[in-house]
Design a protein around this motif. Structure first.
Motif, PDB file in Angstrom:
ATOM      1  N   LEU A 131      35.415  38.582  55.805  1.00 22.93           N
ATOM      2  CA  LEU A 131      35.880  38.600  54.285  1.00 22.93           C
ATOM      3  C   LEU A 131      35.435  36.504  53.522  1.00 22.93           C
ATOM      4  O   LEU A 131      36.079  35.615  54.726  1.00 22.93           O
ATOM      5  CB  LEU A 131      37.325  39.122  53.204  1.00 22.93           C
ATOM      6  N   ARG A 132      35.224  36.487  52.356  1.00 24.85           N
ATOM      7  CA  ARG A 132      35.228  35.145  51.671  1.00 24.85           C
ATOM      8  C   ARG A 132      36.676  35.090  50.981  1.00 24.85           C
ATOM      9  O   ARG A 132      37.060  34.230  50.869  1.00 24.85           O
ATOM     10  CB  ARG A 132      33.863  35.891  50.771  1.00 24.85           C
ATOM     11  N   HIS A 133      36.980  36.292  50.515  1.00 25.19           N
ATOM     12  CA  HIS A 133      38.341  36.263  50.188  1.00 25.19           C
ATOM     13  C   HIS A 133      39.014  37.263  49.619  1.00 25.19           C
ATOM     14  O   HIS A 133      38.142  38.339  49.508  1.00 25.19           O
ATOM     15  CB  HIS A 133      38.055  35.672  48.202  1.00 25.19           C
ATOM     16  N   CYS A 134      40.422  37.483  49.635  1.00 26.42           N
ATOM     17  CA  CYS A 134      41.130  39.370  48.977  1.00 26.42           C
ATOM     18  C   CYS A 134      41.503  38.802  48.606  1.00 26.42           C
ATOM     19  O   CYS A 134      42.248  38.276  47.391  1.00 26.42           O
ATOM     20  CB  CYS A 134      41.567  39.000  50.190  1.00 26.42           C
ATOM     21  N   ILE A 135      42.238  40.170  47.811  1.00 26.36           N
ATOM     22  CA  ILE A 135      42.418  40.402  46.176  1.00 26.36           C
ATOM     23  C   ILE A 135      43.480  41.331  46.522  1.00 26.36           C
ATOM     24  O   ILE A 135      43.638  43.048  45.874  1.00 26.36           O
ATOM     25  CB  ILE A 135      41.741  40.427  44.984  1.00 26.36           C
ATOM     26  N   PRO A 136      44.731  41.261  47.207  1.00 29.66           N
ATOM     27  CA  PRO A 136      45.912  41.822  47.025  1.00 29.66           C
ATOM     28  C   PRO A 136      46.734  42.823  45.873  1.00 29.66           C
ATOM     29  O   PRO A 136      46.387  41.740  45.392  1.00 29.66           O
ATOM     30  CB  PRO A 136      46.871  41.698  47.517  1.00 29.66           C
ATOM     31  N   VAL A 137      47.425  43.581  45.731  1.00 27.04           N
ATOM     32  CA  VAL A 137      47.800  43.934  44.301  1.00 27.04           C
ATOM     33  C   VAL A 137      49.385  43.881  44.206  1.00 27.04           C
ATOM     34  O   VAL A 137      49.393  43.647  43.083  1.00 27.04           O
ATOM     35  CB  VAL A 137      47.246  45.063  44.016  1.00 27.04           C
ATOM     36  N   SER A 138      49.755  42.921  45.293  1.00 26.91           N
ATOM     37  CA  SER A 138      51.414  42.953  45.369  1.00 26.91           C
ATOM     38  C   SER A 138      51.470  42.016  46.451  1.00 26.91           C
ATOM     39  O   SER A 138      50.740  41.530  47.500  1.00 26.91           O
ATOM     40  CB  SER A 138      51.813  44.112  45.504  1.00 26.91           C
ATOM     41  N   THR A 139      52.515  41.377  46.403  1.00 24.20           N
ATOM     42  CA  THR A 139      52.431  40.867  47.077  1.00 24.20           C
ATOM     43  C   THR A 139      52.904  41.014  48.633  1.00 24.20           C
ATOM     44  O   THR A 139      53.061  40.170  49.962  1.00 24.20           O
ATOM     45  CB  THR A 139      53.918  39.432  47.372  1.00 24.20           C
ATOM     46  N   ALA A 140      53.933  42.519  48.727  1.00 23.79           N
ATOM     47  CA  ALA A 140      53.693  43.822  49.859  1.00 23.79           C
ATOM     48  C   ALA A 140      52.658  43.305  50.795  1.00 23.79           C
ATOM     49  O   ALA A 140      52.290  43.120  51.941  1.00 23.79           O
ATOM     50  CB  ALA A 140      54.380  44.511  49.578  1.00 23.79           C
ATOM     51  N   VAL A 141      51.606  43.653  49.828  1.00 19.95           N
ATOM     52  CA  VAL A 141      50.441  43.446  50.573  1.00 19.95           C
ATOM     53  C   VAL A 141      49.898  42.000  51.232  1.00 19.95           C
ATOM     54  O   VAL A 141      49.817  42.995  52.298  1.00 19.95           O
ATOM     55  CB  VAL A 141      48.954  44.600  50.128  1.00 19.95           C
TER      56      VAL A 141
END
Length: 425
Positions: free
Chosen positions: A186-196
């Motif tokens: 991955l160049r970048h990741c967008i988790p939807v929460s701090t848990a993820v």
């Protein structure tokens, strides 16, 4: 090149065949170099989850607000309703997955090199299909929706094509070689929460490659309002009868069974209450959905539990609800339904793990309770029904907080990440 092992947690896709191809919002024809020199950015939005759940609903909301400098090419592994409606938001293709060989079948027969055979027969041809389509469509950036497992073939296709890849991590990712491989590319990741995000970091993703962006809502649709006239009559609910609503697919971790366990205590004190379950089964296994239907029909629940199936009027159903529940029995990556209830100014009860912890302040704008505990769930529901002024205060503060979670703000944050990736920041 060495390919990652898919493991039993990764659902391998088989060679893809385009069944449907529809498009809207046509963009200029160009190769991948043009986007880097000022042209529109062609993004491949890849969604290969098990069904039309929250992750796909969130993707659809994002695509609705996508600014015109992005040209959306949408690739989905399923074409059942309502996937075809994505065609109005970009060029949509259904890439049919046909499993040629099952890795489990190979392993049961103790065939040597089962993982390598699985890669060659299933994942590699699928990845080559993605590669060919990315090249043909002049894709500039690949966006993977949901989790790493279901997007392994798409990630491999992007790698073969030399395209930057972003994962919008709307789900948790188990520790497998396949998932670690996807994350490494991955160049970048967008988790939807701090848990993820926390889980992704344990799998080796660098912190500087993570930008947490909470889910967003269409606050025109989800905002405090009076119930729609006639809906109570349609659902056979009296004007003064309490309504407890749980919205979620009928899968075994959404907590409908916990609510049914709690129902007798709730109905003992409020015999005219209604428990509404909104959502249908998805995926291949309907055993849980069938079990919930049988339990809901039991005489002990006196016909007070209603299975409404999938509905297009969820905001209206939430608007007439007294209490909105999030009762998931495993941590939710985010759990957009609790936020929808908050946005409508409802008293919300949510499990105290995963995504709700980022949003709800217990006792201030909602109630957080331990998951998998019917007693605590019943206590929380009864507390809100017994104390309507307290419930109303929670709902008012919840509606104010939800204003910070608009789909416009969400889309702006996601697009900022995509631009940074293309700039190489």
């Amino acid at each position: 090149m060495t390919f990652p092992s898919s493991s039993s947690q990764v659902a391998p896709l088989a060679p893809v065949e385009p069944l449907h191809e529809q498009h809207a919002r046509p963009g200029p024809s160009h190769g991948s170099g043009r986007a880097r020199s000022g042209g529109a950015l062609r993004v491949a939005f890849c969604e290969n989850g098990a069904g039309y759940g929250g992750a796909v609903i969130s993707l659809e909301a994002l695509l609705e607000k996508l600014p015109p400098e992005f040209v959306a090419h949408i690739y989905t592994g399923l074409a059942i309703d309502p996937y075809p409606r994505l065609a109005r938001l970009g060029r949509w293709r259904h890439l049919r997955a046909v499993r040629v060989l099952s890795q489990q079948w190979l392993r049961r027969r103790r065939i040597p090199a089962a993982s390598a055979i699985d890669n060659l027969v299933n994942i590699l041809p699928t990845a080559l299909g993605y590669y060919w389509r990315f090249k043909r469509d002049g894709i500039d950036l690949v966006y993977l929706n949901n989790d790493a497992s279901c997007n392994l073939a798409a990630a491999l296709g992007a790698t073969l094509a030399g395209l930057p890849t972003v994962l919008h991590a709307r789900g948790f990712n188990v520790d497998t070689r396949g998932n670690r491989w996807v994350l490494s590319k991955l160049r970048h990741c967008i988790p939807v929460s701090t848990a993820v995000q926390a889980e992704l970091l344990t799998l080796g993703l660098a912190p500087e490659k993570c930008t947490v962006v909470a889910e967003g809502l269409d606050l025109d649709a989800f905002s405090p309002r009076a119930p729609l006239p006639g809906l109570r009559a349609e659902l056979d609910i009296g004007s003064d009868e309490p309504v407890i609503t749980l919205v979620g697919g009928l899968v075994d971790w959404k907590g409908q069974d916990v609510l049914l366990d709690a129902a007798p205590r709730i109905l003992e004190r409020y015999p005219h209450a209604h428990l509404l379950l909104v959502g249908g089964a998805y995926g291949k296994d309907r055993a849980f959905a069938d079990k919930i239907a049988r339990r809901a029909a039991a005489p002990a629940l006196k016909g007070r539990v209603r299975l409404l199936g999938m509905r297009s009027d969820v905001p209206d159903i939430l608007a007439l609800s007294t209490v909105v529940l999030h009762a998931s029995t495993t941590p939710e990556p985010f759990g957009r339904t609790f936020l929808e209830g908050m946005a409508l100014g409802k008293a919300v009860i949510a499990s105290n793990e995963g995504g709700p912890l980022d949003v709800i302040e217990d006792g201030v704008d909602g109630l957080l309770i331990p998951p998998r505990d019917p007693q605590r769930l019943a206590d929380a529901v009864l507390r809100l029904l017994d104390q309507p002024a307290f419930a109303a205060a929670l709902g008012n503060r919840a509606a104010l907080k939800a204003r910070d979670y608009s789909i416009e703000r969400h889309t702006e944050a996601v697009c900022a990440v995509l631009h940074r990736v293309m700039r190489g920041d």
